[in-house]
Every structure is written in structure tokens, then in C-alpha cells.
Motif scaffolding. Structure first.
Motif, PDB file in Angstrom:
ATOM      1  N   GLY A 173      19.466  12.184  -7.260  1.00 13.58           N
ATOM      2  CA  GLY A 173      19.543  10.734  -7.345  1.00 13.58           C
ATOM      3  C   GLY A 173      20.202  10.207  -6.090  1.00 13.58           C
ATOM      4  O   GLY A 173      20.352  10.920  -5.107  1.00 13.58           O
ATOM      5  N   THR A 174      20.582   8.955  -6.131  1.00 13.98           N
ATOM      6  CA  THR A 174      21.249   8.392  -4.966  1.00 13.98           C
ATOM      7  C   THR A 174      22.641   7.953  -5.370  1.00 13.98           C
ATOM      8  O   THR A 174      22.922   7.721  -6.539  1.00 13.98           O
ATOM      9  N   ALA A 175      23.513   7.869  -4.387  1.00 15.24           N
ATOM     10  CA  ALA A 175      24.868   7.424  -4.655  1.00 15.24           C
ATOM     11  C   ALA A 175      25.288   6.511  -3.512  1.00 15.24           C
ATOM     12  O   ALA A 175      24.897   6.728  -2.366  1.00 15.24           O
ATOM     13  N   ASN A 176      26.074   5.477  -3.850  1.00 17.80           N
ATOM     14  CA  ASN A 176      26.571   4.572  -2.815  1.00 17.80           C
ATOM     15  C   ASN A 176      27.965   5.006  -2.417  1.00 17.80           C
ATOM     16  O   ASN A 176      28.844   5.151  -3.256  1.00 17.80           O
ATOM     17  N   ILE A 177      28.158   5.200  -1.127  1.00 22.48           N
ATOM     18  CA  ILE A 177      29.484   5.558  -0.624  1.00 22.48           C
ATOM     19  C   ILE A 177      30.082   4.322   0.027  1.00 22.48           C
ATOM     20  O   ILE A 177      29.456   3.713   0.896  1.00 22.48           O
ATOM     21  N   THR A 178      31.262   3.956  -0.405  1.00 20.31           N
ATOM     22  CA  THR A 178      31.935   2.819   0.227  1.00 20.31           C
ATOM     23  C   THR A 178      33.318   3.273   0.658  1.00 20.31           C
ATOM     24  O   THR A 178      33.830   4.280   0.181  1.00 20.31           O
ATOM     25  N   GLU A 184      26.969   2.973   2.460  1.00 17.33           N
ATOM     26  CA  GLU A 184      25.887   3.894   2.766  1.00 17.33           C
ATOM     27  C   GLU A 184      25.330   4.445   1.462  1.00 17.33           C
ATOM     28  O   GLU A 184      26.090   4.779   0.557  1.00 17.33           O
ATOM     29  N   GLN A 185      24.001   4.510   1.383  1.00 17.19           N
ATOM     30  CA  GLN A 185      23.407   5.158   0.217  1.00 17.19           C
ATOM     31  C   GLN A 185      23.036   6.577   0.610  1.00 17.19           C
ATOM     32  O   GLN A 185      22.354   6.794   1.610  1.00 17.19           O
ATOM     33  N   VAL A 186      23.505   7.546  -0.137  1.00 15.21           N
ATOM     34  CA  VAL A 186      23.270   8.944   0.223  1.00 15.21           C
ATOM     35  C   VAL A 186      22.541   9.647  -0.906  1.00 15.21           C
ATOM     36  O   VAL A 186      22.443   9.138  -2.021  1.00 15.21           O
ATOM     37  N   PRO A 750      24.043  -0.766   0.304  1.00 15.94           N
ATOM     38  CA  PRO A 750      23.267  -0.078   1.332  1.00 15.94           C
ATOM     39  C   PRO A 750      21.770  -0.179   1.053  1.00 15.94           C
ATOM     40  O   PRO A 750      21.343  -0.315  -0.086  1.00 15.94           O
ATOM     41  N   LEU A 751      20.993  -0.095   2.143  1.00 11.56           N
ATOM     42  CA  LEU A 751      19.525  -0.091   2.021  1.00 11.56           C
ATOM     43  C   LEU A 751      19.055   1.361   2.116  1.00 11.56           C
ATOM     44  O   LEU A 751      19.447   2.080   3.031  1.00 11.56           O
ATOM     45  N   ALA A 752      18.226   1.784   1.181  1.00 12.05           N
ATOM     46  CA  ALA A 752      17.756   3.170   1.212  1.00 12.05           C
ATOM     47  C   ALA A 752      16.235   3.200   1.222  1.00 12.05           C
ATOM     48  O   ALA A 752      15.583   2.214   0.865  1.00 12.05           O
TER      49      ALA A 752
END
Lengths: 897, 114
Positions: A173-178, A184-186, A750-752
Motif C-alpha cells: 500500500g502507500t503511506a504518507n511520511i510527514t 511524501e507518499q512512499v 503528497p502526490l503519488a
């Protein structure tokens, strides 16, 4: 320096041998003379009695040499000198070999890495992908690979199995790092306990997750990938114990996995513990990838049987909530269908690679044949020399060895050049290879592939050297016709070997060209398929996640999404904007669930599963997906939670006979769910790629009823993909404006997955276009080599038959007839090759069936065009030398006598 | 090459022994060796030139022989082969093992006859 001594001493030894033998013969001659023979005769007889002086001297000298190696080296030196004298020949042969061997090395390297050792885990033979079969679940047949695990299944299997050493589930899945730099979406992967233990790769720094990490009320921890560690923390080992914000949750870094580590075939930035709460698991939710490590000695069948016993245990242990029937799933007939992880990872890309490998091998074979042909011509021109040497006492093996040394040398030189070609070819492969090729970017030349190059060089050298060696080592007998063979027309026998080679070449080229054309036709057929969206190059897509810790309220989420859409629409040049849970061909299915049509009765559990998507107003218009009947959602529909729904054309036709008839009809999810009224029907969309049929799709409003609660409630999508239609897609300025449009709403978003629909569309055809490019390259090479081969044979036969041509011309033959004579012989060879090749192609292309789309392996168009192309090529290749034949001046030709 | 069909080729190792034994009597050049062996064996043994010269070189390399420049009876330059100390020892041990072998063969043949 004993070696030097030996080297200098050797010259003296050779002189000794020479003197000894000379004296030997002289003395014998003296003896014979004393017996009364005249001196001349005595000398002759002494020489005759002694035998082959040169051979005996050579044998005697060999005693001082390091086995036969030195004389082979001498042969090699001689061969090198000869090659330098004929640079045209050397260049042609080396180029042919370099391309042939280089292409094979490149593809072998890929095959070796991907097919032969795809899993970089210890004892990977015991790793198993846990997939289930559920033949009774209607609609599930849409999943090509079967049913995945639910969390409750995992817990049951992990607790009670007797065949696995460890077992785990994971889900990407994706995760947002702040809180580090820009939000950032990682790429994150949620892992249960057992996943890292199963794969068995220790962390580079820190530790794996432990039981406390997997406790839902325990510590919140995280593991980094090597790449993310380097990128964000500069590889600092002190990160262990630091905290970062993941989807607005503070998590402590406990470990870093080593470089190149993947969860099966998935790259990731972060590993997050799933931390399953045993008290809140239900039966459903079949969305997790399961992996397990078998106990030593356990077979897949035993593991299947073991887990099969646990399916009833699973249904007894969990439920889908109060009032639901836990044994509902009996009708699904769930059964384990475990497969080795290797098979899972390779998937159907294996077929493509083997086809490509077979293709380049055929090219190599053609290249070898061409070289053999050139060597035959060369040996022919050396026939006089070889015959003289045979007459002077060179053994048959000695001559064969010399020819073989020459071809081996060519093979090795070609192999050396091939390393460069392979390096370039690998770069190309990495650049154009489909994303399905696992770990493609890591592929590089390694000792195994260099060993393969060496082996192939030697084998090909032996192969194309053996043909002239076998043919010309026997020239002893023909030594006597030296005088006649110089000017006479060549006999059929001498041309035969080369003719056979040309026929083989044409046949092989036909096989490759047929395969290439089949792929081209497949590609064209795929391009003909209407994907269900339009103007893909001008459709920008981007995905945005809003985590619940950042914005807890779903209404706010929905408002934010609508505001983002509004901001995007305001960008100059944007004609329309919409969003949905997923866009077609992004390899994500938002949801599958049952869907019941009003008026139809269903046996419990047999309701077919349908693919769901959740769309905003304007999404279809943006994507260019046509409405066949009815209307789109409006924002009022969404805001007022209107019970409305849109369906795909094939669903409408299946359920009500036509698209128009669907409008106003009603469907619902479960027996206790409210009815939804169909307000629109859209054209079918090939969501899984143009080569897969378009599945029936149910489109819900982007704000929808919660799936398990019986009472209607508003819910939103936390992750949506926006589609933006604009003529300015892909430009930096445009992307900057898109980013600003999102950050105006919330700067933490973030934009992914920013990509155009064209990119997604191309990716979905990557396998086909990759195979196509490879086969087309191979086919073009085969055609070029074939033309060279035919040209060479005809040109040589023209040069050998100059005298005959002269006589024919002198006797009144027309130039046109003469040209036709040579062209006809080439066409004859090509025709035989085509017939043989067509048979081979018909058999071999059956293997390609899986790669073809709506084209039969025996496609008549292909089998008509390719022979015509080859015939034209043969005519062209023979016409050029034939023209030279017709230009022969009969007076000159006959004067040459 | 008018070879007597009655004459057999020598088995491996026999040629070496023959050469060593001949050279023990006196150093000789190549042709003299051939002639010597033929005469002594009463024409029963024929040394093939094709085997002789490689064999001589082999024994030179193993240090059993030495070669030195010399002249033939007619005064032409040639190479004279001479036994070394190592060659002498090698000959003795070889002869011993040959004798044992012949002894064995003779006994077996004698038994077979009766």
C-alpha cells in the motif's frame, strides 16, 4: 630461469633432431649404394624407407613442447596472420558472431537471473505462495490467480498448521511520511509476524519485528528499506530508535533491511507491522498475500491437505458479524491451491523469456551457418594449398586441426567483441523490458554470463569449423585433380554443402519472421481494441491519500477532494477533472463484492462477485468513457447520499437485455442492503489491460454507504486517483500547477503515481511490445543474414562458373536468360527453405499461443506474407551477382584458360 | 618399406630398454642404433624410425641420455647418444622388472602346454 633455458635449449634440440635424421638417411643411402644401387636411387630408397621425415621430426619435437598446445598456438598465430590479410572476411565474420553471441549472452543473463534464480532468499525452494481456489464463488473466476487470504484465515492457519515452519501475510500500500522534509507518499508493505521469518533475510541494521511490535496495543514501530534509509537518512546507523510520522502516526525505526531486499516481487520504502487485533477480525477480506516456508521435506500436496483440514476450523472460529452465517463460505468450495513462490514470481513472463531465448538461439544458429558458409568458400580457395600440404605429408587430423583452430579463434574473438554487444543489449533490455520482469534493473553481466559467452564462443567455433574441417581434411584424393579444378566449372557436389546451408538459413529465417509477424499482428489487434477511455496522452492521473489521523472526518475528506478537483479544473488548459477509487490498467482493483439484481433469485452464496469502482461526477467525461444510456452522477446525488448507481454496458446487457432497459432498474449488495437505482450505463472498460476482456463493473458514487453496516451512512474514499484532461499534460509547468492546486487545499498531501493514461496503456501492452521488439529485431537480423547467405552462395557460384557463362554467351545465350538462371536457382533454394521453415514454424509457434491475441498461430496472412518477403529477398540477393554474370565478356572469360 | 611381415612391432617400453641396453655398450648415433638392434636380434627386431626419434627425445628429456655433437664414419656431422648415470639405473630396474614379467609369462605358457 629454467623456462628460458628450455626455450633456448629447444632450438638446439630441434637442430639435433634434424642433423640426426639427415645423417640417418645418408648412412642408409651409403649402405644401399654399397649393395650396388646407383647413388640417386639409393638416396631415394633410403628416404622412402625412412618414411615421412617432416612428420617424424614434428613428433620428435613435440616431446619438448608443452603437450600439443604450442603447435596449436603456432596454428593460431598463423590463422591470425591470415585473418589480418583478409580484413573484409574477418570483419564480416566477427561482426556476425559478436551480434549473435552478444544477443544470446544478454538474453541468457536475463533468463538466468529471472527464471533460473529469481528468489534471493535462503533455501528458497521451500517458499510457498498461499493461494486458494474457490470454484463456488461466482465472479471469482475473474481473478486469474485465485483467492487470497483473509486475516482470520491467516490466524487460523498460523495457529493450527502442521506443515509450515512459518507463515505470514502481507499487503502492499502507500503511506504518507510527514515531518522529515516535504510530505511524501512512499510505498509501504504491511506485514504480519512470520513474513520476515519466512523470507529469512536478516536486517542490515537493527532487528526484525517482534511480538511486541505486532501487538495492536504495543509499541508502534517501523522498518526501513535500504534505499529509503540511504535517501532520507544518508545511511546513518543511528536512525534506530528515531521516530517518524507515518500516516500521521508516530513510529519508531527498529531496523533497516539490506540492499536489494524485497517482499517477494515488491519493492518498498517501509515495512509496517499489521498488528492484527484478534478480537476484531472477521471471516471476509480476502485481500492478503500469503507466504509460508515449508518444513523440510514437506511437499506442496501435503501442505494443501494440511490446510484443507483447517478451512472448517476457520469457519467455526470466526464470523462476519452478528446474524451472518459463518458457514456461508461452504458453497465457495474453498481449497488450498498453493504454488511455489518461484512459480508465483515468474508468472507468465517465463513464456515470453523462453520465446525470446529460443529466438536469439535461432539467430545464433543462422549466424553460425553464415560463418560456416564463408569458411567453406575460404577453404575452397585454399583447397590447392591444403591439397599440396596433404601431398607433402600433413596428416588429415593435422589439417582438420588447423581449420578448427582458425574457426575457434574466430569464435573466441567474436565472443570477446560479444561482451561489448551484450553489455549494450542489456542496457537496451533494461530500458524497454516490461515491468513484469522482476528485478530487471539489477541485471548485469556476471561471471556466469561471461562463462556462458565463452562456452558459446567455443561451441559455435567448433560448430561452424567442423563443416569445412570435415569436408576439406579429406582433400588428399583430390590433389590429383588440381590441374583440372582450377578452371573447370564446379561440380554439383562442391556446391551442395553450401546449398544445404542456405536452405537451412531460409527455413530458420522464416520461423523467426513468422513469429515476429504474429506479434506485430497481435499488437495491431490490441491497438484495435477500444479500451473504454479516450485521448490517453492528454489524461494526467495522480493519486492522493488522506490518512485518518490527518483528517478524521470523512465529510471533510470528501470536501477536500472536491476542492482539489475544483482547483485542478481551474488550471489553464484543463478541460475537465474527475476522480475515482482507481483508474483503468493501474493494476489495482478497488473492491469485489456481490451484487444482486432485483427480480432475480440467488442461491445463498452463489451471487456472482462484481468489480466495484467509486467515481466522482465528471470522471467518465474526463476519461472519455461514453454513456450508452442514462446520466452521470451529480454532486447533489453524492451530497444527499442518493441511492443511485451506474453500471457497465455488459452488466446491463447480462442483467436486463439492453443498456436502455437498465435505466430505473434496481440492484443491491446484500439481502439487507438498500436498493440502488441504475441511472446510467457506460461503455465497457478494459480495466485489466486491452488483452483481457472487459469485466462487468459497478460504479458507486465516490461517497458511498459503508459496506458492512445495514443502515445507510456516508463514507468517503481516503485514497483516490484524480484524472485531469488537458492539452498540457506532462510539461513541468503543468505538473507544478497541479502540485500547487493540491497543496492549496492541504500542504501535507503528497502526490503519488503521477502518470498519464497513455503510460498506463503502454505498460499494459509492455509484454506484447517487448516480445514484439525482440522478435522483430531477431527477424530483421535473420532476414539480413539470410540475404547475405544467398548473395554469397550465388556470387560464388557466378565466379566459379565464369567459363561456362562465357561459353553460353558465345553460343548465343541471352543475358536475361542467364540472369534468370541464377535467380531461379536462388528461388529454388528459397522455396525449399520456405516449405521446411513453414513446417517448423507451424509446430514451433504453438508455444507462442499464450502471447498472441485474437491471432491464430497459423494465421494465414502471416504465412502468406513471410514467404513472399523471403522470395523477394532471395530474388534481390541473387539478382545482384546474377547481373555480374550477364556482364561477363565471353572473350575475356575464355581467354582466361 | 620392405618390412618383414614376420617381424613384430615392439610393445611400449621395450624400445626404450633396447636403446638403453645398446647405448650401454657404447655411445651411438641414430642409424647405428637401428643397425645394431637389427643385427643383434638377428633381423627379428626392426626399429621404426617413426618411433625411434621421438623415443630418443623423450629419454633425453627425462635425462636418461645425453646427446653430443659427433661425426659419423663418413665424417658427416651427427649426434651421438650416450647413457647417463640415471639411464643406467633406469635400465637396471627396467631389466629386472622385465625379467620378472618374462619369467611369469614363461611359467604360464609352460603350464598351458602340459
Amino acid at each position: 630461469m629454467p623456462t628460458l633455458n628450455r626455450l633456448f635449449g629447444r632450438r638446439r634440440r630441434y637442430d639435433d633432431i634434424d642433423i640426426s635424421i639427415r645423417e640417418h638417411i645418408e648412412e642408409r643411402a651409403d649402405e644401399l649404394e654399397a649393395e650396388g644401387l646407383p647413388r640417386r636411387e639409393a638416396e631415394q630408397q633410403a628416404r622412402r624407407e625412412f618414411g615421412n621425415v617432416a612428420l617424424i621430426e614434428e613428433r620428435s619435437r613435440e616431446v619438448w613442447q608443452w603437450a600439443a598446445l604450442e603447435s596449436i598456438l603456432a596454428d593460431a598465430r598463423l590463422a591470425l596472420r591470415r585473418l589480418r590479410r583478409t580484413p573484409g572476411f574477418a570483419f564480416t565474420v566477427l561482426l556476425t558472431l559478436a551480434i549473435g553471441i552478444g544477443a544470446n549472452t544478454a538474453v541468457f543473463t536475463v533468463v538466468d537471473r529471472i527464471l533460473l534464480k529469481p528468489l534471493p532468499y535462503p533455501d528458497s525452494g521451500r517458499l510457498v505462495a498461499l493461494w486458494l481456489n474457490a470454484p463456488g464463488a461466482g465472479g471469482l473466476s475473474n481473478f486469474s490467480s485465485g483467492l487470497q487470504l483473509s486475516t482470520s484465515m491467516y490466524l487460523t492457519f498460523a495457529d493450527h498448521n502442521q506443515t509450515f515452519q512459518s507463515i505470514g501475510i502481507w499487503s502492499p500500500g502507500t503511506a504518507n511520511i510527514t515531518g522529515i522534509a516535504e510530505p511524501e507518499q512512499v510505498q509501504g508493505i504491511g506485514v504480519s509476524s512470520g513474513v520476515l521469518e519466512t523470507l529469512g533475510i536478516p536486517p542490515a541494521v537493527g532487528r526484525w519485528f517482534n511480538q511486541a511490535d505486532q501487538d495492536p496495543r504495543g509499541q508502534k514501530s517501523i522498518i526501513l528499506s535500504y534505499g529509503y534509509w540511504q535517501r532520507r537518512f544518508g545511511g546513518n546507523r543511528a536512525v534506530i530508535g528515531r521516530s517518524i510520522q507515518v500516516d500521521s502516526q508516530t513510529r519508531t525505526i527498529v531496523g533497516v533491511m539490506p540492499r536489494g531486499f524485497r517482499i517477494v516481487d515488491h519493492d518498498f520504502d517501509l515495512l509496517v507491522p499489521l498488528a492484527l487485533d484478534r478480537h476484531h477480525q472477521i471471516l471476509a477480506g480476502f485481500g492478503y498475500n500469503g507466504i509460508g516456508r515449508l518444513q523440510p521435506g514437506v511437499t506442496l500436496e501435503r501442505a494443501d491437505a494440511d490446510i484443507a483440514h483447517l478451512i472448517p476450523v476457520w469457519m467455526d472460529s470466526w464470523s462476519n458479524g452478528p446474524g451472518s452465517n459463518p458457514h456461508y463460505y461452504e458453497v465457495w468450495k474453498i481449497a488450498p491451491n498453493f504454488r511455489s513462490l518461484k512459480q508465483q514470481v515468474i508468472g507468465n513472463i517465463g513464456g515470453v523469456l523462453w520465446v525470446v531465448m529460443a529466438t536469439v538461439s535461432v539467430v545464433m544458429l543462422i549466424a553460425c551457418i553464415n560463418v560456416a558458409n564463408l569458411l567453406l568458400v575460404r577453404a575452397e580457395s585454399r583447397q590447392q594449398e591444403l591439397a599440396i600440404r596433404a601431398a607433402l605429408g600433413a596428416g588429415r587430423a593435422r589439417i582438420a586441426r588447423e581449420l578448427l583452430v582458425e574457426s575457434l579463434l574466430l569464435g573466441l574473438l567474436g565472443g570477446a567483441a560479444a561482451v561489448g554487444v551484450a553489455w549494450g543489449a542489456l542496457r537496451l533490455l533494461v530500458a524497454i523490458g516490461p515491468a513484469e520482469l522482476p528485478r530487471l534493473s539489477e541485471i548485469a553481466l556476471d561471471p556466469v554470463s561471461l562463462g556462458f559467452t565463452l562456452l558459446l564462443s567455443i561451441l559455435s567455433g567448433l560448430f561452424f569449423g567442423a563443416i569445412p574441417a570435415l569436408k576439406y581434411a579429406r582433400t588428399r584424393t583430390s590433389a590429383l585433380n588440381l590441374a583440372s579444378s582450377r578452371t573447370a566449372s564446379t561440380g554439383r557436389a562442391r556446391q551442395r554443402a553450401r546449398n544445404i546451408l542456405v536452405v537451412a538459413q531460409v527455413a530458420l529465417a522464416l520461423v523467426l519472421l513468422v513469429s515476429a509477424l504474429l506479434m506485430i499482428r497481435t499488437f495491431a489487434a490490441l491497438r484495435q481494441v477500444e479500451p473504454g477511455f479516450a485521448d490517453a496522452p492528454h489524461l494526467e492521473t495522480l493519486s492522493i491519500s488522506i490518512p485518518d489521523l490527518l483528517v478524521p472526518d470523512v465529510h471533510t475528506v470528501a470536501q477536500m477532494q472536491r476542492r482539489i478537483a475544483g482547483n485542478l479544473a481551474a488550471i489553464p488548459g484543463v478541460t475537465s477533472v474527475g476522480f475515482a477509487a482507481d483508474v483503468p490498467m493501474d493494476n489495482n482493483d478497488p473492491d469485489w463484492d456481490t451484487m444482486m439484481v432485483e427480480g432475480k433469485t440467488y442461491q445463498e452464496g452463489s451471487e456472482p462477485l462484481r468489480l466495484f469502482n467509486f467515481v466522482s461526477p465528471g470522471f467518465f467525461q474526463t476519461m472519455g468513457t461514453r454513456f450508452v444510456a442514462g446520466r452521470d452522477f451529480t454532486w447533489d446525488d453524492l451530497n444527499n447520499v442518493q441511492p443511485v448507481i451506474i453500471v457497465s454496458e455488459n452488466f446491463a446487457r447480462d442483467s436486463w437485455g439492453s443498456a436502455a432497459a437498465a435505466i430505473g432498474k434496481r440492484v443491491k449488495k446484500y439481502s439487507h442492503s438498500p436498493w440502488q437505482q441504475v441511472i446510467g450505463v457506460v461503455e465497457d472498460v478494459h480495466v485489466h489491460g486491452v488483452d483481457e476482456s472487459a469485466p462487468p463493473v459497478i460504479y458507486w458514487p465516490a461517497m458511498f454507504y459503508d459496506r458492512f453496516s445495514p443502515s445507510p451512512a456516508l463514507d468517503g474514499l481516503r485514497t483516490v486517483t484524480f484524472a485531469v484532461h488537458s492539452s498540457r499534460t506532462g510539461t513541468d509547468g503543468f505538473l507544478g500547477q497541479v502540485q500547487q492546486a493540491v497543496w492549496q487545499v492541504n500542504p501535507n498531501l503528497p502526490l503519488a503515481s503521477v502518470q498519464t493514461m497513455q503510460e498506463l496503456y503502454s505498460q499494459s501492452m509492455a509484454r506484447t511490445s517487448f516480445t514484439l521488439v525482440m522478435l522483430a529485431l531477431a527477424g530483421a537480423m535473420a532476414l539480413a543474414l539470410g540475404i547475405i547467405g544467398i548473395y554469397g552462395v550465388i556470387a560464388y557460384s557466378v565466379s566459379q562458373r565464369t567459363r561456362e557463362i562465357g561459353i553460353r554467351l558465345a553460343l548465343g545465350a541471352q543475358k536475361g536468360e542467364l540472369q534468370w538462371m541464377f535467380v531461379r536457382s536462388a528461388l529454388g533454394l528459397a522455396a525449399i527453405g520456405v516449405v521446411l521453415g513453414a513446417g517448423a514454424a507451424a509446430a514451433l509457434t504453438q508455444w507462442m499461443k499464450a502471447l498472441l491475441f485474437e491471432i491464430s498461430p497459423l494465421d494465414p496472412v502471416t504465412y502468406l506474407i513471410v514467404p513472399l518477403v523471403l522470395a523477394a529477398a532471395a530474388a534481390l540477393a541473387s539478382y545482384l551477382p546474377a547481373r555480374r554474370a550477364a556482364a561477363v565478356d565471353p572473350v575475356e572469360a575464355l581467354r582466361a584458360e | 618399406m620392405n618390412r618383414n611381415p614376420e617381424r613384430r612391432d615392439l610393445f611400449p617400453g621395450a624400445l626404450e630398454i633396447m636403446i638403453l641396453q645398446s647405448l650401454r655398450l657404447k655411445p651411438m648415433h641414430g642409424y647405428a642404433l637401428v643397425r645394431h638392434i637389427r643385427q643383434v636380434s638377428d633381423n627379428l627386431l626392426e626399429v621404426e624410425e617413426g618411433s625411434l626419434y621421438p623415443a630418443l627425445q623423450r629419454m633425453l628429456r627425462e635425462g636418461l641420455l645425453e646427446a653430443e655433437a659427433g661425426t659419423s664414419a663418413k665424417g658427416r656431422p651427427t649426434r651421438i647418444y650416450r647413457l647417463t648415470e640415471a639411464g643406467r639405473r633406469h635400465l637396471e630396474s627396467e631389466v629386472l622388472s622385465f625379467e620378472k614379467m618374462f619369467d611369469g609369462i614363461t611359467r604360464v605358457l609352460a603350464v598351458a602346454k602340459t
